[in-house]
Design a protein around this motif. Structure first.
Motif, PDB file in Angstrom:
ATOM      1  N   TRP A 105       0.847  -1.267  -0.141  1.00 25.79           N
ATOM      2  CA  TRP A 105      -0.061  -0.055  -0.041  1.00 25.79           C
ATOM      3  C   TRP A 105       0.793   1.333   0.021  1.00 25.79           C
ATOM      4  N   LEU A 106       1.925   1.224   0.894  1.00 22.95           N
ATOM      5  CA  LEU A 106       2.686   2.444   1.095  1.00 22.95           C
ATOM      6  C   LEU A 106       3.477   2.582  -0.183  1.00 22.95           C
ATOM      7  N   LEU A 107       4.013   1.500  -1.090  1.00 23.33           N
ATOM      8  CA  LEU A 107       4.703   1.768  -2.149  1.00 23.33           C
ATOM      9  C   LEU A 107       3.771   2.333  -3.478  1.00 23.33           C
ATOM     10  N   TYR A 108       2.497   1.848  -3.326  1.00 19.98           N
ATOM     11  CA  TYR A 108       1.578   2.488  -4.307  1.00 19.98           C
ATOM     12  C   TYR A 108       1.368   4.029  -4.062  1.00 19.98           C
ATOM     13  N   GLU A 109       1.219   4.096  -2.906  1.00 23.35           N
ATOM     14  CA  GLU A 109       0.725   5.631  -2.393  1.00 23.35           C
ATOM     15  C   GLU A 109       2.100   6.598  -2.742  1.00 23.35           C
ATOM     16  N   GLY A 134       3.318 -17.923   0.231  1.00 22.90           N
ATOM     17  CA  GLY A 134       1.921 -17.737  -0.148  1.00 22.90           C
ATOM     18  C   GLY A 134       1.280 -16.212   0.341  1.00 22.90           C
ATOM     19  N   ALA A 135       1.420 -16.421   1.953  1.00 23.91           N
ATOM     20  CA  ALA A 135       0.811 -15.271   2.605  1.00 23.91           C
ATOM     21  C   ALA A 135       1.481 -13.840   2.150  1.00 23.91           C
ATOM     22  N   ILE A 136       2.634 -14.056   1.723  1.00 22.33           N
ATOM     23  CA  ILE A 136       3.482 -12.670   1.390  1.00 22.33           C
ATOM     24  C   ILE A 136       2.620 -12.163   0.077  1.00 22.33           C
ATOM     25  N   ALA A 137       2.453 -13.017  -0.859  1.00 27.56           N
ATOM     26  CA  ALA A 137       1.886 -12.880  -2.186  1.00 27.56           C
ATOM     27  C   ALA A 137       0.513 -12.305  -2.042  1.00 27.56           C
ATOM     28  N   ILE A 138      -0.237 -13.092  -1.042  1.00 29.25           N
ATOM     29  CA  ILE A 138      -1.523 -12.750  -0.869  1.00 29.25           C
ATOM     30  C   ILE A 138      -1.790 -11.167  -0.253  1.00 29.25           C
ATOM     31  N   GLY A 139      -0.604 -11.057   0.767  1.00 28.84           N
ATOM     32  CA  GLY A 139      -0.903  -9.701   1.638  1.00 28.84           C
ATOM     33  C   GLY A 139      -0.417  -8.692   0.471  1.00 28.84           C
ATOM     34  N   ALA A 140       0.677  -8.752  -0.182  1.00 29.70           N
ATOM     35  CA  ALA A 140       1.008  -8.000  -1.284  1.00 29.70           C
ATOM     36  C   ALA A 140      -0.305  -7.539  -2.267  1.00 29.70           C
ATOM     37  N   ILE A 141      -0.755  -8.539  -2.921  1.00 27.81           N
ATOM     38  CA  ILE A 141      -1.743  -8.433  -3.959  1.00 27.81           C
ATOM     39  C   ILE A 141      -2.913  -7.473  -3.195  1.00 27.81           C
ATOM     40  N   ALA A 142      -3.256  -7.989  -2.268  1.00 26.82           N
ATOM     41  CA  ALA A 142      -4.463  -7.274  -1.396  1.00 26.82           C
ATOM     42  C   ALA A 142      -4.089  -5.776  -1.128  1.00 26.82           C
ATOM     43  N   GLY A 143      -2.860  -5.512  -0.477  1.00 23.15           N
ATOM     44  CA  GLY A 143      -2.499  -4.242  -0.247  1.00 23.15           C
ATOM     45  C   GLY A 143      -2.685  -3.306  -1.532  1.00 23.15           C
ATOM     46  N   LEU A 144      -1.867  -3.829  -2.707  1.00 21.96           N
ATOM     47  CA  LEU A 144      -2.047  -3.052  -3.964  1.00 21.96           C
ATOM     48  C   LEU A 144      -3.534  -2.837  -4.631  1.00 21.96           C
ATOM     49  N   LEU A 145      -4.467  -3.819  -4.377  1.00 23.68           N
ATOM     50  CA  LEU A 145      -5.761  -3.739  -4.892  1.00 23.68           C
ATOM     51  C   LEU A 145      -6.760  -2.929  -4.085  1.00 23.68           C
ATOM     52  N   CYS A 146      -6.575  -3.267  -2.754  1.00 24.15           N
ATOM     53  CA  CYS A 146      -7.355  -2.109  -2.000  1.00 24.15           C
ATOM     54  C   CYS A 146      -6.948  -0.713  -2.061  1.00 24.15           C
ATOM     55  N   ALA A 147      -5.456  -0.243  -2.250  1.00 28.11           N
ATOM     56  CA  ALA A 147      -4.973   1.027  -2.154  1.00 28.11           C
ATOM     57  C   ALA A 147      -5.601   1.478  -3.708  1.00 28.11           C
ATOM     58  N   MET A 148      -5.567   0.618  -4.729  1.00 27.06           N
ATOM     59  CA  MET A 148      -6.402   1.105  -6.027  1.00 27.06           C
ATOM     60  C   MET A 148      -7.725   1.519  -5.859  1.00 27.06           C
ATOM     61  N   ALA A 149      -8.496   0.499  -5.076  1.00 27.60           N
ATOM     62  CA  ALA A 149      -9.908   0.586  -4.882  1.00 27.60           C
ATOM     63  C   ALA A 149     -10.558   1.408  -4.194  1.00 27.60           C
ATOM     64  N   VAL A 150      -9.791   2.192  -3.298  1.00 24.22           N
ATOM     65  CA  VAL A 150     -10.353   3.440  -2.533  1.00 24.22           C
ATOM     66  C   VAL A 150     -10.642   4.617  -3.348  1.00 24.22           C
ATOM     67  N   GLY A 151     -10.007   4.543  -4.453  1.00 22.72           N
ATOM     68  CA  GLY A 151     -10.535   5.950  -4.939  1.00 22.72           C
ATOM     69  C   GLY A 151     -11.729   5.487  -6.053  1.00 22.72           C
ATOM     70  N   LEU A 152     -12.226   4.316  -6.078  1.00 21.71           N
ATOM     71  CA  LEU A 152     -13.603   4.125  -7.042  1.00 21.71           C
ATOM     72  C   LEU A 152     -14.770   4.687  -6.621  1.00 21.71           C
ATOM     73  N   LYS A 153     -14.704   5.186  -5.296  1.00 22.42           N
ATOM     74  CA  LYS A 153     -15.932   5.889  -4.795  1.00 22.42           C
ATOM     75  C   LYS A 153     -16.007   7.141  -5.466  1.00 22.42           C
ATOM     76  N   PHE A 154     -14.965   7.825  -5.797  1.00 20.21           N
ATOM     77  CA  PHE A 154     -14.944   9.004  -6.637  1.00 20.21           C
ATOM     78  C   PHE A 154     -15.245   8.946  -7.984  1.00 20.21           C
ATOM     79  N   ARG A 155     -14.733   7.767  -8.469  1.00 18.04           N
ATOM     80  CA  ARG A 155     -15.008   7.526  -9.781  1.00 18.04           C
ATOM     81  C   ARG A 155     -16.695   7.437 -10.182  1.00 18.04           C
ATOM     82  N   PHE A 156     -17.177   6.430  -9.205  1.00 21.00           N
ATOM     83  CA  PHE A 156     -18.661   6.008  -9.388  1.00 21.00           C
ATOM     84  C   PHE A 156     -19.502   6.805  -8.525  1.00 21.00           C
TER      85      PHE A 156
END
Length: 456
Positions: A259-263, A297-319
């Motif tokens: 999340w922090l990297l994406y941010e 696998g937990a590292i992968a799941i956490g990293a994927i989720a962190g990235l997807l959720c960081a991207m998803a929080v802006g959807l409320k502004f789009r929609f």
């Protein structure tokens, strides 16, 4: 989470170690609800702080009573049509002996019931973050009671109750990816589509008033989540709970970093709000998956989720849907991601022999996960929207516009979180309101997801 339904005549003897461990885990999960209250309370503006705290705390009262009266029976009683349970001995918890063991385990039924109670409490509390600043407290309390009865209790039976359709299908949900997080996230989306946006959404600054409070709440959630996840194996006899404990820590760390990297790349800063939100996203995602995957696998799941959720929080502004504190972006998206990723990362060496796509299991487990996620999401979204609509058309779901602008704490609770006058605390007259400039005076410098520039 391995459930049972009846008290087996040949059940093993009560284990003091497992019983004590599960009582501690139950207390840890209970602590998560006040932790959630602090997390949400710091993210809102000053004038809504107490209301946000109370929306979590009231769940401790309402759901506890309903669980004892009939909730435990619906969730874990004898199956009826694979949709809900019912067991007369569980009504009021009146037909249980203190030494009766949960079927196949070494802990009393009372211990299992109270552990599950803490899950039932926090799930509706999660929804409250999407509704900040604008919901009548009486309407919220009624919604919690109805939603727990109509949505959470049956869904818990689907996922964890013997005979529940998702349980029998083989959907893996170790500690609540579908039953808790997808359920709450979908419900949040359903309600906000009915009640609409806050006054000033996308126009006024709506920054968190206390980032230290947010970090305190996140820390309490992270701490309590070890009980939430590791305790869901109901004992310490085979090491699966230990695997889940390790994976909880690993995935949370990976999600926070992602999340922090994406941010930093997207917005140019590492924010404390991003660190807290990323940690919660990782906790959400590993909840269904941690008993079936390896630490890598937990590292992968956490990293994927962190990235997807960081991207998803802006959807409320789009929609244009006002998810005040990103319940949809974190809990729905994180819960969906973690649940589906089981179908890729399940090793077959943890809680079950089911293997994911990356471990030679083909698509079998993946389609089961998709079925579980899709059904819970659809049911919770529709049922929650209908409940919100019924409440809105009867007693009204929202406070008035003037009351919302003035501050929901004064209107609904006749109190303010902070005494800026120095005249002491206590109850203030209901006609006294906090001036609007005060509500913004304590805003933190970090940019919250709610008021970041709308993506083009």
């Amino acid at each position: 989470m391995p459930p049972g339904i009846t008290i087996a005549a040949d059940a093993p003897e009560l284990s003091a170690a497992n019983t004590g461990f599960m009582l501690i885990c139950s207390a840890l999960v209970m602590l998560m609800t006040p932790g959630l209250a602090f997390f949400y309370g710091g993210m809102v503006r000053v004038k809504s702080t107490l209301n946000m705290l109370m929306m979590s705390f009231i769940s401790l009262g309402i759901v506890t009573i309903l669980w004892v009266l009939y909730g435990f029976s619906i969730a874990f009683g004898t199956d009826h049509g694979s949709l809900f349970g019912w067991e007369s001995d569980y009504v009021g918890l009146s037909g249980l002996g203190v030494n009766q063991l949960w079927d196949g385990y070494t802990i009393p039924v009372y211990v299992f019931a109270v552990f599950q109670l803490m899950f039932a409490i926090i799930t509706p509390a999660l929804i409250s973050g999407a509704l900040a600043d604008r919901v009548k407290f009486t309407a919220w309390a009624l919604f919690v009671a109805l939603w727990a009865t109509i949505v959470y209790f049956p869904v818990a039976h689907w996922v964890w109750g013997t005979g529940g359709w998702a349980f029998e299908l083989g959907v893996i949900d170790f500690a609540g990816g579908t039953a808790v997080h997808v359920n709450a996230g979908a419900a949040a989306l359903g309600v906000i589509l009915v009640i609409g946006k806050r006054v000033g959404f996308k126009k006024d600054p709506m920054r968190p008033h206390s980032l230290p409070l947010v970090m305190l709440g996140a820390a309490l959630l992270w701490f309590g989540w070890f009980g939430f996840n590791a305790g869901s194996w109901l004992g310490n006899d085979d090491g699966v709970g230990a695997l889940m404990f390790v994976n909880t820590q690993v995935a949370t760390a990976a999600a926070m970093l992602a999340w922090l990297l994406y941010e930093k790349i997207r917005h140019g800063a590492f924010t404390t709000l991003g660190a807290a939100s990323g940690a919660v996203a990782g906790l959400v995602a590993i909840t269904p998956a941690g008993g079936s995957c390896s630490p890598l696998g937990a590292i992968a799941i956490g990293a994927i989720a962190g990235l997807l959720c960081a991207m998803a929080v802006g959807l409320k502004f789009r929609f244009g849907f006002d998810d005040s504190l990103d319940v949809v972006g974190v809990h729905l998206v994180g819960g969906v991601a973690g649940s589906i990723l089981v179908g890729f990362f399940a090793t077959g060496g943890g809680q079950s022999k089911a293997q994911g796509l990356f471990y030679g299991g083909g698509l079998e487990q993946l389609w089961k996960q998709l079925a579980g996620v899709g059904a819970v999401l659809a049911y919770s979204l529709i049922a929650s929207a209908v409940l919100a609509l019924l409440i809105d058309r009867t007693i009204g779901m929202r406070v008035g516009e003037d009351d919302e602008v003035a501050g929901i704490d004064q209107v609904e609770h006749a109190e303010t979180a902070y005494d800026f006058s120095g005249a002491g605390g206590g109850t203030a007259p209901r006609t006294t309101v906090v001036p609007a400039p005060v509500a913004d005076s304590a805003q933190a410098p970090a940019q919250t997801q709610q008021n970041k520039k709308v993506d083009a």
